[in-house]
Scaffold this motif. Sequence first.
Motif, PDB file in Angstrom:
ATOM      1  N   PHE A 186     -51.907 -17.699   8.245  1.00 12.28           N
ATOM      2  CA  PHE A 186     -51.207 -17.143   9.437  1.00 12.28           C
ATOM      3  C   PHE A 186     -49.742 -16.632   8.839  1.00 12.28           C
ATOM      4  O   PHE A 186     -48.828 -16.062   9.422  1.00 12.28           O
ATOM      5  N   ASN A 187     -49.769 -16.628   7.377  1.00 11.15           N
ATOM      6  CA  ASN A 187     -48.440 -16.182   6.539  1.00 11.15           C
ATOM      7  C   ASN A 187     -48.517 -14.676   7.064  1.00 11.15           C
ATOM      8  O   ASN A 187     -49.627 -14.014   6.603  1.00 11.15           O
ATOM      9  N   ILE A 188     -47.545 -13.865   7.358  1.00 13.47           N
ATOM     10  CA  ILE A 188     -47.756 -12.502   7.581  1.00 13.47           C
ATOM     11  C   ILE A 188     -47.875 -11.459   6.400  1.00 13.47           C
ATOM     12  O   ILE A 188     -48.828 -10.680   6.321  1.00 13.47           O
ATOM     13  N   PHE A 189     -47.547 -12.227   5.155  1.00 15.43           N
ATOM     14  CA  PHE A 189     -47.751 -11.391   4.016  1.00 15.43           C
ATOM     15  C   PHE A 189     -49.080 -11.556   3.456  1.00 15.43           C
ATOM     16  O   PHE A 189     -49.671 -10.634   2.973  1.00 15.43           O
ATOM     17  N   VAL A 190     -49.592 -12.943   3.692  1.00 16.08           N
ATOM     18  CA  VAL A 190     -50.860 -12.998   3.171  1.00 16.08           C
ATOM     19  C   VAL A 190     -52.057 -12.511   4.059  1.00 16.08           C
ATOM     20  O   VAL A 190     -52.974 -11.821   3.509  1.00 16.08           O
ATOM     21  N   ALA A 191     -51.791 -12.534   5.262  1.00 12.40           N
ATOM     22  CA  ALA A 191     -52.654 -11.851   6.213  1.00 12.40           C
ATOM     23  C   ALA A 191     -52.558 -10.229   5.910  1.00 12.40           C
ATOM     24  O   ALA A 191     -53.892  -9.878   5.970  1.00 12.40           O
ATOM     25  N   SER A 192     -51.581  -9.772   5.750  1.00 15.63           N
ATOM     26  CA  SER A 192     -51.562  -8.102   5.516  1.00 15.63           C
ATOM     27  C   SER A 192     -52.309  -7.948   4.528  1.00 15.63           C
ATOM     28  O   SER A 192     -53.179  -6.901   4.245  1.00 15.63           O
ATOM     29  N   ALA A 193     -52.160  -8.800   3.230  1.00 15.38           N
ATOM     30  CA  ALA A 193     -52.959  -8.603   1.923  1.00 15.38           C
ATOM     31  C   ALA A 193     -54.496  -8.929   2.220  1.00 15.38           C
ATOM     32  O   ALA A 193     -55.227  -8.220   1.609  1.00 15.38           O
ATOM     33  N   LEU A 194     -54.765  -9.750   2.858  1.00 14.48           N
ATOM     34  CA  LEU A 194     -56.149  -9.819   3.589  1.00 14.48           C
ATOM     35  C   LEU A 194     -56.831  -8.642   4.242  1.00 14.48           C
ATOM     36  O   LEU A 194     -57.916  -8.213   3.690  1.00 14.48           O
ATOM     37  N   ILE A 195     -56.081  -8.077   5.080  1.00 18.32           N
ATOM     38  CA  ILE A 195     -56.426  -6.898   5.684  1.00 18.32           C
ATOM     39  C   ILE A 195     -56.808  -5.759   4.783  1.00 18.32           C
ATOM     40  O   ILE A 195     -57.672  -5.154   4.761  1.00 18.32           O
ATOM     41  N   ASP A 196     -55.602  -5.650   3.787  1.00 17.11           N
ATOM     42  CA  ASP A 196     -55.937  -4.675   2.822  1.00 17.11           C
ATOM     43  C   ASP A 196     -57.243  -4.732   1.813  1.00 17.11           C
ATOM     44  O   ASP A 196     -57.771  -3.916   1.457  1.00 17.11           O
ATOM     45  N   MET A 197     -57.543  -5.947   1.277  1.00 21.95           N
ATOM     46  CA  MET A 197     -58.267  -6.287   0.694  1.00 21.95           C
ATOM     47  C   MET A 197     -59.858  -5.958   1.298  1.00 21.95           C
ATOM     48  O   MET A 197     -60.705  -5.334   0.972  1.00 21.95           O
ATOM     49  N   TYR A 198     -60.009  -6.487   2.583  1.00 18.80           N
ATOM     50  CA  TYR A 198     -61.036  -6.400   3.403  1.00 18.80           C
ATOM     51  C   TYR A 198     -61.472  -4.660   3.707  1.00 18.80           C
ATOM     52  O   TYR A 198     -62.543  -4.153   3.284  1.00 18.80           O
ATOM     53  N   ILE A 199     -60.355  -3.900   3.739  1.00 19.71           N
ATOM     54  CA  ILE A 199     -60.348  -2.429   3.934  1.00 19.71           C
ATOM     55  C   ILE A 199     -60.998  -1.956   2.628  1.00 19.71           C
ATOM     56  O   ILE A 199     -62.035  -1.087   2.870  1.00 19.71           O
ATOM     57  N   LYS A 200     -60.543  -2.163   1.526  1.00 17.95           N
ATOM     58  CA  LYS A 200     -60.661  -1.618   0.235  1.00 17.95           C
ATOM     59  C   LYS A 200     -62.077  -2.014  -0.226  1.00 17.95           C
ATOM     60  O   LYS A 200     -62.500  -1.380  -1.211  1.00 17.95           O
ATOM     61  N   SER A 201     -62.508  -3.292   0.294  1.00 20.56           N
ATOM     62  CA  SER A 201     -63.861  -3.547  -0.018  1.00 20.56           C
ATOM     63  C   SER A 201     -64.787  -3.172   0.753  1.00 20.56           C
ATOM     64  O   SER A 201     -66.089  -3.711   0.699  1.00 20.56           O
ATOM     65  N   GLY A 202     -64.507  -2.285   1.861  1.00 17.82           N
ATOM     66  CA  GLY A 202     -65.409  -1.660   2.638  1.00 17.82           C
ATOM     67  C   GLY A 202     -66.151  -2.513   4.060  1.00 17.82           C
ATOM     68  O   GLY A 202     -66.901  -2.240   4.471  1.00 17.82           O
ATOM     69  N   SER A 203     -65.258  -3.436   4.108  1.00 15.74           N
ATOM     70  CA  SER A 203     -65.544  -4.504   5.392  1.00 15.74           C
ATOM     71  C   SER A 203     -64.383  -4.170   6.407  1.00 15.74           C
ATOM     72  O   SER A 203     -63.545  -5.210   6.436  1.00 15.74           O
ATOM     73  N   ILE A 204     -64.256  -3.159   7.155  1.00 15.80           N
ATOM     74  CA  ILE A 204     -63.493  -3.005   7.986  1.00 15.80           C
ATOM     75  C   ILE A 204     -63.516  -3.907   9.213  1.00 15.80           C
ATOM     76  O   ILE A 204     -62.356  -4.227   9.981  1.00 15.80           O
ATOM     77  N   GLU A 205     -64.432  -4.500   9.370  1.00 19.48           N
ATOM     78  CA  GLU A 205     -64.763  -5.242  10.736  1.00 19.48           C
ATOM     79  C   GLU A 205     -63.910  -6.736  10.387  1.00 19.48           C
ATOM     80  O   GLU A 205     -63.370  -7.144  11.300  1.00 19.48           O
ATOM     81  N   ASP A 206     -64.128  -7.184   9.008  1.00 16.30           N
ATOM     82  CA  ASP A 206     -63.550  -8.652   8.642  1.00 16.30           C
ATOM     83  C   ASP A 206     -62.074  -8.343   8.456  1.00 16.30           C
ATOM     84  O   ASP A 206     -61.334  -9.248   9.097  1.00 16.30           O
ATOM     85  N   ALA A 207     -61.569  -7.080   8.371  1.00 14.13           N
ATOM     86  CA  ALA A 207     -60.157  -6.626   8.252  1.00 14.13           C
ATOM     87  C   ALA A 207     -59.690  -6.573   9.853  1.00 14.13           C
ATOM     88  O   ALA A 207     -58.458  -7.357  10.064  1.00 14.13           O
ATOM     89  N   ARG A 208     -60.474  -6.255  10.518  1.00 14.85           N
ATOM     90  CA  ARG A 208     -59.886  -6.351  12.102  1.00 14.85           C
ATOM     91  C   ARG A 208     -59.834  -7.843  12.472  1.00 14.85           C
ATOM     92  O   ARG A 208     -58.979  -8.150  13.412  1.00 14.85           O
ATOM     93  N   LYS A 209     -60.846  -8.568  12.175  1.00 17.36           N
ATOM     94  CA  LYS A 209     -60.816  -9.982  12.591  1.00 17.36           C
ATOM     95  C   LYS A 209     -59.673 -10.619  12.140  1.00 17.36           C
ATOM     96  O   LYS A 209     -59.054 -11.287  13.079  1.00 17.36           O
ATOM     97  N   VAL A 210     -59.166 -10.504  10.938  1.00 18.91           N
ATOM     98  CA  VAL A 210     -57.867 -11.040  10.422  1.00 18.91           C
ATOM     99  C   VAL A 210     -56.697 -10.473  11.295  1.00 18.91           C
ATOM    100  O   VAL A 210     -55.861 -11.359  11.506  1.00 18.91           O
TER     101      VAL A 210
END
Length: 659
Positions: A244-268
């Motif tokens: 729930f750390n805002i910086f970690v969560a934002s980094a997770l979103i970016d990672m999932y997007i660039k790894s081709g899993s936009i659905e996981d990014a939206r879940k985060v």
Amino acid sequence: MSVATQCTNPNFGFPSFYMKAFTWSRESAKAVAQVIAFLGNESSSNALSSLEPKAVSIPQYVCGSGSGKCSQQERHANHIIGESDIIKLCKNDRLREALHLLQRMDCSHFSTYASLLQGCINGTACLEGKLVHAHILQTGFEPDTFLETKLMIMYAKSGCLSEARQLFDKMPQRNVVTWNAMIGVYANQGFSEEALSLLCQMQTTGIQPDHFTFSGVLPACADLAALRHGKEIHRNIIVGGFQFNIFVASALIDMYIKSGSIEDARKVFDKMPERNVVSWNTMLSGYAHSGCVDDALQLFQIMPERNVISWTAMITGYAQSGYVDEALKLFQEMPVRNEVCWTAMITAYAQNGYVHEARELFHKMPQQKVVSWSALISGYAMNGLLDEALELFRQMQRKGPKANSVTFVSIIPVCANLSALNLGKEVHEDIIRNEVQSVTTVGNALIDMYAKCGSLEDACGVFDKMPSRNVVSWTAMIVGYAIHGQGKEALKLFEHMRNSHVKPNHVTFIGVLSACCHAGLVNDGWQYLNCMSRDYNMQPGLEHYSCMVDLLGRAGLLDEAHNLINKMPMKPDAAVWGSLLLACRIHSNVDLGEHVAGRLFETDPENAARYVMLSNIYAEVGRWDDVKRVRKMMNAMRVIKIPGCSWTEVKNQVYGFLT
């Protein structure tokens, strides 16, 4: 007596400067050599670098008696004053004056060294940082973990990554900040695999990662599109309670997007208890760049707060999907426009072929800065308007802002495509004058330009002088060797690249296979093709198979090349069949040539080169009736041979002509 010794060790990175304004004692020279020896480069143990500071007024610390002999109390007082002045100079960005003052002191304090090193970090001043390191060793000062970490960051941020790692490995104690710094440096400088490896090593030592660790290493997963590693780190994040750390969560979103899993990014994104504008923009940009314009628009409309990045992300998303009118409408609705969004709209026009509209918008800008000039130059270049791109660059030199690295990266390929070597050398001189020659992307573009213009020696010179190289640098040099027919040199460089722990990419292997093709190294070609999946978990693509077919065909192994095409895991395209057709012409294999040409007429019926190739195969064996038949086919299909376009450079002017 002063000493000025040139450093000749390329691994350590001392520039070949000579002492001018600074005078260091022999002991200072030995101290610099101690740095080299400390980092394991004993071969340069007599090396000394120099600085050329502006004329400065340095405080003189003298004894009250004027006798030249200070009491212990006076020396202590002078020392305190000197350290205070050094700290003040560092805070005012007067680093070289502070260094000059440091050399007049026998020893220093933790806070003094910390201020000096922070100044070196802020100014990416590796040379000055090495002198601070030399002073630490010379005085026998024992830095703690904090100061050693500062030293490590200084080397890393200045491009001396191997020295930073050597310092890291020699540290007797490391805390979580030290590990975070080294991991972050690797991730930020594109050494993603090293960052992930270091995270694993950190965990085996018993040091627990914190939220800085995770936000620092996730970009490495994003860079590698390493979804499996990313999900594993995500699980560790949840275990550590950082999800729930805002910086970690934002980094997770970016990672999932660039790894081709936009659905996981939206879940985060949906699970975040609070979001800032960075979180919203990351998700919005992910949708826009993935072509999900409707989802991006939906998110854009419900954003509680928008900034220029939000608007620009939507404009870019529309442009990439071909919706130029929608992009323009959004641009016109913007409450506030800055250089970034104007440039985004210029790029939107250019990407979709509307170069005239891009130029008109450029002239409407309240102020044209270097970013917008660079975007328009790039727009002309990407649309094949090379002369216009060149003329715009010259206009910029005459009356525009000073070019930066982005500008040069835009114009260098124009010189390459025009084969304008002299012009390219002029641009290179401008790069040196503008002091951007150390930028990796500029070096990469120069290597490619020199190789394409026929000057392999200049390409090698740029490559050898680069302070830091990435996979693109190595690949450009390998391809340069390949296109000049020096296949063995290309393969030697590739092995050097692997030994340097730089992971090749798909383009690297295209260069390697091309090198094998030019050198006729069939066995090596098979080895490297298999190496892709075996050693790097990369599946060969159409370009790799096309290179391999070309290699086999040129070697006269036409049946083997044909069998490879039939066994490919994907449908062969026109380039693959075209490689085999060329081999049929080289070896006058009419039967296979007819079969391959038939396939090409099905997949690429409007390409005149295929008909001409088949016609030439018939002509070489004297089948003139078949030559006439192919010509009639071309007329019936209304296929026209497109004339070639060539350029020549005369007195720094480039002239084009049709052939």
